[in-house]
Write a protein that holds these residues in place. Structure first.
Motif, PDB file in Angstrom:
ATOM      1  N   GLY B 186       0.806  -1.213   0.000  1.00 63.44           N
ATOM      2  CA  GLY B 186       0.000   0.000   0.000  1.00 63.44           C
ATOM      3  C   GLY B 186       0.840   1.265   0.000  1.00 63.44           C
ATOM      4  O   GLY B 186       0.340   2.353  -0.245  1.00 63.44           O
ATOM      5  N   GLY B 187       2.146   1.114   0.268  1.00 62.92           N
ATOM      6  CA  GLY B 187       3.040   2.278   0.304  1.00 62.92           C
ATOM      7  C   GLY B 187       3.558   2.661  -1.065  1.00 62.92           C
ATOM      8  O   GLY B 187       3.038   2.223  -2.091  1.00 62.92           O
ATOM      9  N   GLU B 188       4.605   3.465  -1.046  1.00 68.43           N
ATOM     10  CA  GLU B 188       5.200   3.961  -2.283  1.00 68.43           C
ATOM     11  C   GLU B 188       5.863   2.819  -3.058  1.00 68.43           C
ATOM     12  O   GLU B 188       6.477   1.939  -2.459  1.00 68.43           O
ATOM     13  CB  GLU B 188       6.246   5.019  -1.913  1.00 68.43           C
ATOM     14  N   LYS B 189       5.695   2.815  -4.389  1.00 69.78           N
ATOM     15  CA  LYS B 189       6.319   1.780  -5.213  1.00 69.78           C
ATOM     16  C   LYS B 189       6.994   2.426  -6.410  1.00 69.78           C
ATOM     17  O   LYS B 189       6.393   3.234  -7.105  1.00 69.78           O
ATOM     18  CB  LYS B 189       5.266   0.783  -5.735  1.00 69.78           C
ATOM     19  N   ASN B 190       8.252   2.095  -6.631  1.00 71.67           N
ATOM     20  CA  ASN B 190       8.918   2.459  -7.872  1.00 71.67           C
ATOM     21  C   ASN B 190      10.013   1.421  -8.107  1.00 71.67           C
ATOM     22  O   ASN B 190      10.186   0.512  -7.288  1.00 71.67           O
ATOM     23  CB  ASN B 190       9.461   3.893  -7.824  1.00 71.67           C
ATOM     24  N   LEU B 191      10.751   1.549  -9.192  1.00 73.04           N
ATOM     25  CA  LEU B 191      11.746   0.526  -9.537  1.00 73.04           C
ATOM     26  C   LEU B 191      12.767   0.349  -8.410  1.00 73.04           C
ATOM     27  O   LEU B 191      13.120  -0.772  -8.040  1.00 73.04           O
ATOM     28  CB  LEU B 191      12.446   0.899 -10.846  1.00 73.04           C
ATOM     29  N   ARG B 192      13.216   1.493  -7.823  1.00 72.17           N
ATOM     30  CA  ARG B 192      14.207   1.429  -6.747  1.00 72.17           C
ATOM     31  C   ARG B 192      13.680   0.639  -5.554  1.00 72.17           C
ATOM     32  O   ARG B 192      14.356  -0.249  -5.031  1.00 72.17           O
ATOM     33  CB  ARG B 192      14.567   2.865  -6.325  1.00 72.17           C
ATOM     34  N   ILE B 193      12.431   0.935  -5.138  1.00 72.46           N
ATOM     35  CA  ILE B 193      11.831   0.248  -3.993  1.00 72.46           C
ATOM     36  C   ILE B 193      11.684  -1.248  -4.297  1.00 72.46           C
ATOM     37  O   ILE B 193      11.973  -2.088  -3.448  1.00 72.46           O
ATOM     38  CB  ILE B 193      10.429   0.851  -3.685  1.00 72.46           C
TER      39      ILE B 193
END
Lengths: 101, 238
Positions: B186-193
């Motif tokens: 449910g939190g932030e998602k991007n390639l790095r994460i």
């Protein structure tokens, strides 16, 4: 090592309570003196997600198909509708239904 | 800080009660989670007063479940403390992010409010603060609601959980897993994460298979955290 009987359990609960209190108060306390650097913030942020992943990975790999189906259902639901409560409920329901058959 | 910002920290009986009522629906799910904890804790052999004491004084579900995972005739206290710290370390950041509003309160209230911070009331009050709405009552009153329902749920799990013949067949063993997964996704998602998560998962699994029991949470968390500190995200999302 601490025995998990009698007085030992009190020590365990006390240690857990104090460590948790440090995490609840620590961020505010540190901020009142030094601004948390961007690098520290990135470390904490990456660690807070990673700890949940580290708990879940063995659960997904060593669990039964019901466990895996529950996690998959929760993952798909949260990604589609972004609401945690239905996602959790559907995940549990998926495990329950799978294990009835 | 402008005057309008300074008023956002207002904490009185009215807004505490309003915050309490606002968090009651979410607290019902917290109670189910507490029931699962109470039941799981009786199954590893904890006595009833200790289970209630743990929910009341620790008040951090994921770390309480993790403690049950470590349960045996004896517990190594340092790995337990490190596991609890790693799981609850997100509170450090939550406290830091609340500081701009908490700093207006006298220290006793500031640290008193933080006693009741959990993911749900933190997330809701941060959203409200960012909309320039007063949310200290939501944070504190909502936290008290979650705390009470967590203890109530734990109590129900201890005394009525045994009425559930086979919790596994009802999927109740998956309450924690599904809750944690919902929190993390449910939190932030991007390639790095996502790459950080993959590294954390691989490190955790390697530790799970090849290193001493129960080291996997700390190893996985540190691996992800260190990668996050070395490979920093863009400052705009910080």
């Amino acid at each position: 090592m601490v025995e998990t009987t009698g007085f030992g359990v009190l020590i365990i609960v006390l240690v857990m309570a104090i460590v948790t209190l440090i995490t609840r108060w620590g961020g505010v306390y540190v901020m009142s003196y030094v601004p948390i650097s961007y690098r520290v913030k990135q470390f904490i942020s990456a660690m807070s997600g990673s700890v949940l992943i580290a708990l879940l990975a063995p659960l997904a790999l060593s669990g039964d198909n019901g466990a895996r189906l529950a996690l998959l259902t929760t993952a798909i639901t949260i990604l589609l509708i972004k609401k945690p409560l239905p996602a959790i409920a559907l995940g549990i329901l998926a495990a329950a239904l799978y294990r009835q058959i | 800080m402008s005057d309008s910002d300074a008023n956002l920290h207002e904490l009185n009986h009215q807004n505490i009660w309003a915050g309490f009522k606002q968090l009651v629906p979410i607290s019902l799910f917290v109670a189910v989670f507490g029931l699962a904890f109470g039941l799981a804790a009786t199954q590893v052999g904890l006595d009833n007063p200790s289970i209630i004491a743990m929910s009341a004084f620790v008040f951090a579900g994921a770390s309480q479940f993790a403690a049950l995972e470590l349960w045996g005739a004896q517990i190594a206290i340092i790995p337990l403390a490190m596991t609890v710290f790693a799981i609850n370390a997100r509170h450090l950041l939550m406290g830091a992010t609340l500081y701009p509003w908490l700093c207006h309160l006298p220290p006793v209230k500031r640290y008193g409010v933080m006693l009741f911070v959990t993911d749900a009331n933190w997330a809701m009050s941060m959203q409200a603060f960012n909309r320039i709405e007063p949310a200290m009552g939501l944070l504190f009153g909502g936290g008290i609601a979650i705390w009470l329902f967590w203890i109530l749920g734990t109590w129900l799990g201890i005394y009525f959980g045994s009425a559930i013949q086979d919790p596994v067949s009802l999927g109740l063993d998956m309450v924690m897993g599904c809750f944690l997964l919902a929190m993390v996704l449910g939190g932030e998602k991007n390639l790095r994460i996502i790459i950080i998560w993959i590294v954390a998962a691989v490190a955790s699994l390697l530790a799970y298979w090849y290193l001493p029991a129960n080291s996997h949470v700390v190893i996985g968390a540190l691996a992800g955290g260190i990668l996050g500190a070395v490979w920093m995200g863009k400052s705009s999302d910080g």
